[in-house]
Design an enzyme around this catalytic site. Structure first.
Site, mmCIF file in Angstrom:
data_model
loop_
_atom_site.group_PDB
_atom_site.id
_atom_site.type_symbol
_atom_site.label_atom_id
_atom_site.label_comp_id
_atom_site.label_asym_id
_atom_site.label_seq_id
_atom_site.Cartn_x
_atom_site.Cartn_y
_atom_site.Cartn_z
ATOM 1 N N SER A 1 0.797 -1.235 0.000
ATOM 2 C CA SER A 1 0.000 0.000 0.000
ATOM 3 C C SER A 1 0.825 1.278 0.000
ATOM 4 C CB SER A 1 -0.952 0.007 1.190
ATOM 5 O OG SER A 1 -2.050 -0.839 0.956
ATOM 6 N N LYS B 1 0.298 3.693 -2.786
ATOM 7 C CA LYS B 1 -0.783 4.681 -2.743
ATOM 8 C C LYS B 1 -0.241 6.105 -2.692
ATOM 9 C CE LYS B 1 -4.567 1.946 -0.653
ATOM 10 N NZ LYS B 1 -4.059 0.646 -0.239
ATOM 11 N N SER C 1 -5.607 3.590 4.413
ATOM 12 C CA SER C 1 -5.171 2.672 3.357
ATOM 13 C C SER C 1 -6.345 1.906 2.753
ATOM 14 C CB SER C 1 -4.138 1.683 3.903
ATOM 15 O OG SER C 1 -3.348 1.163 2.855
#
Length: 448
Positions: A157, A160, A212
């Site tokens: 993640s 991101k 997240s």
């Protein structure tokens, strides 16, 4: 022994227990969980996770050993996957490894695969399980210390950050988006978007960066033209920043064919994101309210789902003096990943971790130790540099955003732990409790 003496001693013991508990320094405020594993079943052989750390009876947990990268095994691509998440769809080709730039971007020593330290640097802190990591100066771009800085690993993640760069520079943050069933059905960590819910892009960015949320990533990617176009834009950003080890395969960071980044590149992406004021604000935000969504008419008896608070999942933010914020990540293939920044004595450092584990200490604790190490180095220490969109300059070409004050209007004090105020109050209250217990015991037994 007389009853009165028993009562007094019991009160003393209880008061002492209160004082010891205070001195232990455990925060009184509950903190949100971080580095949460995906909703799927962990891969066979995965290390113990919090709440399940006791080995089965009759077995012995092997001693921890920091992974060696001296053989440059990840120079061209990440380690082999442990599942089928990176198998291309039928008819799709298998992505070839990304070219390896020569000379290494950032300086000659950035091409080394093992531990890279400045001359005369002290020994590294113990218990760092990250296979690759790097510490750099957020403002000047100097790289202070690293391990396998250009080795290629999966970002989970933390990718991101790249999606946030694209979205924050492309989308109208006040535009209202309606949640879909496709958003709600995504794999992995979800913030809780529901069909029919109405969310501003600002709220979706909060869910993306603070929690997240893969559902938020899906909703954002849809506005960017869908997953494929969003990923292409993320990869364009990486190329522009000379993050040449990076290739996104999914907007959320779920593993996919060809997914790759490096500790060096993750530092580059984070530094770029920190030039966007709202990104700096969101990684520093501890809690916000998130909208609910209406009842689903397809579900008999379903009721409206009220809004709820969401909290930042980065434990460094709550537990490290001067923490600015950051981004966590986890997949079965990537393992624990992390990028975060902190400020001390006017210096702001970034730390990145790739392919870390939850043992012997949590990733945010490993990051804290590496940040302490970086802050203790000489102010001129340097083993390389972060690129300035292709130039050789060390000074940043754009100003880097500073995190805003906390909710009460005060700025986080970089010289005091976040919960020091609560601890001091409890230290004062502890003796008061002890005295109260003694007086109670005295009065109670006087009446006998």
């Amino acid at each position: 022994m007389r009853i009165r003496e028993v009562g007094v001693r019991a009160a003393c013991c209880l008061g002492a227990a209160v004082t010891v508990a205070v001195l232990a320094g455990a925060p009184a405020v509950a903190q949100p969980a971080t580095d949460r594993p995906p909703t799927s079943t962990p891969a066979p052989g995965a290390p113990p996770t919090p709440g399940n750390t006791t080995p089965p009876t009759g077995t012995t947990t092997p001693p921890f050993t920091t992974p060696s990268t001296d053989d440059c095994a990840q120079r061209t691509q990440p380690p082999p996957p442990v599942d089928t998440s990176e198998v291309p769809a039928p008819g799709e080709p298998t992505p070839s490894p990304l070219p390896v730039p020569s000379p290494a971007i950032g300086g000659q020593r950035m091409g080394d695969c093992g531990v890279v330290l400045p001359d005369g640097a002290p020994p590294l802190p113990a218990d760092i399980s990250a296979t690759s990591w790097m510490v750099s100066d957020l403002d000047t771009g100097r790289v202070l210390a690293a391990k396998d800085p250009h080795g290629r690993y999966r970002p989970a993640s933390t990718i991101k950050v790249a999606l946030a760069i694209v979205a924050l520079r492309s989308l109208d943050l006040d535009e209202v988006v309606t949640g879909t069933q496709a958003d709600a059905d995504v794999d992995g960590t979800r913030v809780g978007i529901g069909p029919g819910g109405r969310y501003t892009n600002r709220q979706l960015m909060q869910a993306l960066i603070m929690c997240s949320g893969n559902d938020a990533a899906h909703a954002i990617a849809t506005q960017l033209g869908g997953d494929e176009r969003a990923v292409a834009k993320m990869n364009d950003v990486a190329k522009t920043l000379r993050a040449m080890d990076t290739r996104a395969a999914t907007p959320s960071g779920l593993d996919g064919p060809g997914m790759s980044t490096s500790a060096y590149d993750l530092s580059v992406l984070f530094r770029e994101a920190m030039s966007i004021p709202l990104f700096a604000e969101l990684i520093h935000t501890e809690q916000v309210d998130f909208p609910g969504f209406p009842a689903d008419p397809k579900i008999p008896g379903d009721k409206d789902h009220p809004g709820f608070p969401i909290a930042n999942d980065n434990q460094l933010l709550y537990n490290y003096a001067g923490a600015i914020g950051g981004k966590t990540g986890f997949t079965d293939d990537a393992r624990q990943t992390f990028v975060a920044a902190a400020e001390r004595d006017g210096h702001r450092l970034v730390v990145t971790l790739l392919k870390a584990d939850v043992r012997p200490i949590r990733p945010w604790e490993q990051a804290a130790r590496l940040l302490d190490y970086g802050f203790a180095l000489d102010s001129n220490a340097r083993i390389g540099k972060l690129p300035e969109t292709g130039s050789d300059a060390v000074e940043p070409s754009v100003p880097l955003a500073s995190p805003p004050p906390r909710a009460d209007g005060s700025k986080a004090d970089s010289d005091r732990p976040v919960h020091e105020g609560a601890r001091i109050a409890t230290l004062i209250g502890g003796p008061v409790v002890v005295v109260g217990l003694l007086l109670w015991a005295r009065r109670a037994f006087r009446r006998r």
